[in-house]
Design a protein around this motif. Structure first.
Motif, PDB file in Angstrom:
ATOM      1  N   TRP A  56       0.938  -1.211  -0.108  1.00  0.00           N
ATOM      2  CA  TRP A  56       0.084   0.156   0.150  1.00  0.00           C
ATOM      3  C   TRP A  56       0.807   1.457  -0.013  1.00  0.00           C
ATOM      4  CZ3 TRP A  56      -5.321  -0.052   2.419  1.00  0.00           C
ATOM      5  CH2 TRP A  56      -5.907  -1.075   2.531  1.00  0.00           C
ATOM      6  N   ARG A  78       5.953   3.304   0.084  1.00  0.00           N
ATOM      7  CA  ARG A  78       4.774   2.111   0.095  1.00  0.00           C
ATOM      8  C   ARG A  78       5.335   1.149   1.539  1.00  0.00           C
ATOM      9  NH1 ARG A  78       6.456  -2.293  -4.736  1.00  0.00           N
ATOM     10  NH2 ARG A  78       8.789  -2.850  -3.881  1.00  0.00           N
ATOM     11  N   TYR A 104      -2.935   5.395   4.872  1.00  0.00           N
ATOM     12  CA  TYR A 104      -2.781   4.442   3.974  1.00  0.00           C
ATOM     13  C   TYR A 104      -3.510   4.668   2.660  1.00  0.00           C
ATOM     14  CZ  TYR A 104      -1.205   1.170   7.792  1.00  0.00           C
ATOM     15  OH  TYR A 104      -0.385   0.707   8.726  1.00  0.00           O
ATOM     16  N   GLU A 105      -3.092   4.190   1.621  1.00  0.00           N
ATOM     17  CA  GLU A 105      -3.971   4.224   0.246  1.00  0.00           C
ATOM     18  C   GLU A 105      -3.776   3.102  -0.583  1.00  0.00           C
ATOM     19  OE1 GLU A 105      -4.960   4.913  -3.898  1.00  0.00           O
ATOM     20  OE2 GLU A 105      -3.021   4.842  -3.098  1.00  0.00           O
ATOM     21  N   LYS A 106      -4.642   2.529  -1.101  1.00  0.00           N
ATOM     22  CA  LYS A 106      -4.441   1.344  -2.260  1.00  0.00           C
ATOM     23  C   LYS A 106      -5.623   1.334  -3.106  1.00  0.00           C
ATOM     24  CE  LYS A 106      -3.955  -3.671  -2.419  1.00  0.00           C
ATOM     25  NZ  LYS A 106      -2.624  -3.592  -3.046  1.00  0.00           N
TER      26      LYS A 106
END
Length: 658
Positions: A56, A78, A104-106
């Motif tokens: 992520w 990441r 967080y980012e995905k």
């Protein structure tokens, strides 16, 4: 009192430097694209699921007073989920501080939903409080660092299909996705989906539940961790689906009761039971009737609950020597859920000589346990691989232990699954928390003066303050988390005891807490106060003894409180002892060690560990019912484990080396 041993173990101010980066065997061969990809919940599994473990994007930013949280404009890099940023395997190795937020980012290809299907986003654990957005829409918040939670993201995915909020992050499955399945196949891929998660974690500075974590680690306190530290995964379910199972195996009646909670209006619920060999041994069905009163409302459909009863013949009882499981299939409409259960009884009662003992399946059992912190050198609180769980459990079984005390932590559900199938009893601690602990009150005084243990009223506000348990918001959080922990783990046959408070940390009104847990689950005994500050409640007089001659202390039946008063006796538990140190070169995190009694010779260390275990076991004739040796593995500067921190050396085995 062994004064020399006690003084040598006193915490010292010293600069340990940076820890040696120790990889476990599983960390060395870790595939980041198939990381912890097994089904996270074997007791509630469907044929298909999508793992979101893997890479992520993350950012650590200063917290502001803005009412509206906004994702950062740029990310720091990441992170490998499900490892916390403080862990070696995360690729970050940075401590989140109380004044910071972790983002967080995905972005990935979401499953394509058919009409009437729902998409559930599961987080097994996030430390400590978080808010989640999917395609720019907030789908929920959660507080508490050790238990799983779920968000229904169906509407957020529908918005992406309609072009109202497609994810803008980079990458996809190739940028960190790692889909896995229980069985064949997976839902077809659909529109882009962007998940954003914002986490805050003040550790001990906010009185939250935290276990052994501390921002300034050292001695018996370990590195504080933050954010996602257990698997993240997706499920697609029909609108009419099974929501939860409550398993009630009755060994005496050879009958299985199953409470089935369903989402949906009407339909037939079917239950099928097979034995360990796959033979059908029972079945039942019941109908969810139209117009029945729902127990709750949720997006998509109301929740309803019904009870199924299945009589069985010739039930085999689960034990560490014969961990037999019965397998369940539950069908509701097109939804199919797989589970398992076992039949066994565990209780504390008097033996033929009048001494209170632990009885498993009607037979007295000396419970021989090991304190299990659940820490790994490369993953910290997160196991680097599912096989790491199996390794630890099997190593302790091979060493002759039949119980693990999971210390101040709720472990991943798969750990309990392996204990179930391998035959390892579990004493489950509640996670400690609260305000700052007074070291004199929680450590030095009870260590020096045993007379302080039994006459310390934990209902007194001044005592609660010294133990860090006085604040009303903390007490409420602890009680809620305690109830949810019991609900979360009660289906596991391995769990044989609830341990509420440890060494006074955050302790308050243990008598009332024990009564609440006993009403929630009368099928398991309770260790209300492990260590000291006994309130004469629960099923055990539970003592920690590192510096005195091991012995069984006399209980005071006339002072017993709560449900145990009617029985008039409690079993004696030596719930911590040992802690003898052996540092193994190149397998210790720090150049200095912490523990209780240090040996340079592995042979002498083994002799001392065997002597202590034999000395404890010999007390069975005097009424000892439970012993717990400290501890399973080294942790950070503690080198008092039976295994090294990196799990490459079993110190009990001669000639075992990396």
């Amino acid at each position: 009192m062994d004064i020399k041993r006690m003084l040598a173990s006193a915490p010292k101010d010293r600069d340990l430097g940076e820890p040696r980066p120790l990889l476990t065997p599983w960390g060395e061969k870790l595939d980041p694209y198939r990381c912890r990809s097994e089904h996270p919940r074997p007791q509630f599994a469907r044929d298909q699921f999508i793992s979101l473990n893997g890479f992520w994007r993350y950012a650590i930013v200063a917290a502001t007073s803005d009412a509206v949280l906004q994702p950062p404009e740029a990310f720091d890099g990441r992170i490998l989920v499900p490892f916390s940023p403080e862990a070696l395997l995360s690729g970050v190795r940075r401590q989140l501080l109380p004044g910071e937020l972790l983002w967080y980012e995905k972005t990935f290809e979401a499953p394509r939903l058919r009409e009437g299907e729902r998409c559930l986003l599961h987080f097994e654990a996030v430390d400590y409080a978080c808010a989640c957005w999917v395609n720019g829409r907030r789908v929920g918040t959660h507080e508490g660092g050790y238990l799983p939670f779920t968000f229904d993201i169906t509407e957020a995915l529908a918005a992406a299909v309609e072009g109202e909020g497609e994810g803008t992050g980079e990458g996809g499955l190739a940028d960190g996705g790692s889909d896995g399945a229980h069985g064949d196949g997976a839902p077809s891929e659909g529109p882009a989906c962007q998940i954003a998660l914002c986490v805050r974690d003040a550790t001990e500075q906010a009185g939250q539940l935290r276990g052994k974590q501390r921002l300034e680690r050292g001695g018996i306190w370990y590195t504080a961790q933050s954010g996602i530290w257990q698997p993240v995964w997706l499920e697609v379910v029909p609108e009419r689906h099974v929501r939860a199972l409550g398993l009630h195996p009755d060994a005496a009646a050879s009958r299985l009761g199953v409470d089935v909670e369903v989402a949906g209006e009407v339909g037939l619920v079917r239950l099928y039971v097979t034995d360990d060999a796959g033979r059908a041994v029972g079945a039942a069905e019941a109908r969810v009737e139209e117009g029945s009163t729902p127990v709750a409302e949720r997006p998509g459909a109301p929740l309803r609950r019904l009870r199924l009863e299945v009589p069985l013949e010739g039930v085999r009882l689960w034990s560490p020597d014969d961990p037999v499981l019965y397998h369940l299939t539950v069908r509701f409409g097109t939804d199919v859920v797989y589970s398992y259960t076992a039949f066994r009884t565990v209780e504390v009662r008097a033996d033929d000589g009048g001494r209170a003992r632990v009885f498993l399946n009607g037979e007295p059992l000396l419970v021989c346990g090991v304190l299990d912190q659940g820490y790994w050198s490369d993953g910290l609180m997160t196991a680097p691989d599912d096989e790491a769980f199996v390794h630890d459990i099997q190593a302790m079984k091979d060493a002759g232990f039949n119980m693990l005390r999971k210390h101040l932590k709720v472990e991943a559900d798969r750990w309990y699954y392996h204990c179930d199938r391998l035959g390892m009893l579990v004493w489950q601690d509640m996670v400690s928390g609260g305000g700052a602990y007074d070291s004199w009150e929680t450590s030095f005084k009870p260590t020096l003066w045993r007379g302080s243990w039994g006459r310390y009223d934990d209902r007194a506000p001044e005592h609660q303050a010294k133990l860090g348990g006085a604040e009303a918001p903390y007490q409420k959080r602890w009680l809620v988390a305690c109830r949810r922990t019991v609900d979360h783990l009660r289906n596991h046959p391995c769990v044989a005891c609830w341990c509420l408070f440890n060494e006074g940390w955050g302790q308050f009104d243990a008598v009332s807490a024990a009564e609440k847990v006993h009403r929630l689950d009368p099928t398991r005994p309770i260790d209300a106060t492990s260590g000291w500050y006994d309130q004469h409640a629960g099923d055990f007089q539970s003592v920690h003894n590192y510096f005195r001659k091991l012995k069984v202390y006399r209980d005071r039946p006339l002072r017993l409180a709560g449900y145990v008063r009617e029985r008039g006796s409690r079993a004696f538990a030596l719930s911590e002892f040992g802690g003898t140190v052996l540092a193994v070169p190149d397998h210790s995190a720090y150049r200095e060690s912490y523990g209780y009694g240090t040996f340079d010779s592995a042979e002498e260390w083994r002799c001392e560990v065997a002597r202590q275990l034999d000395e404890a076991a010999a007390l069975e004739a005097r009424g000892l019912s439970v012993l717990v040796y400290t501890q399973l593995s080294d942790v950070e500067e503690e080198t008092n484990g039976l295994l090294t921190y990196d799990r490459k050396v079993n110190k009990l085995k001669e000639g075992d080396d990396a």
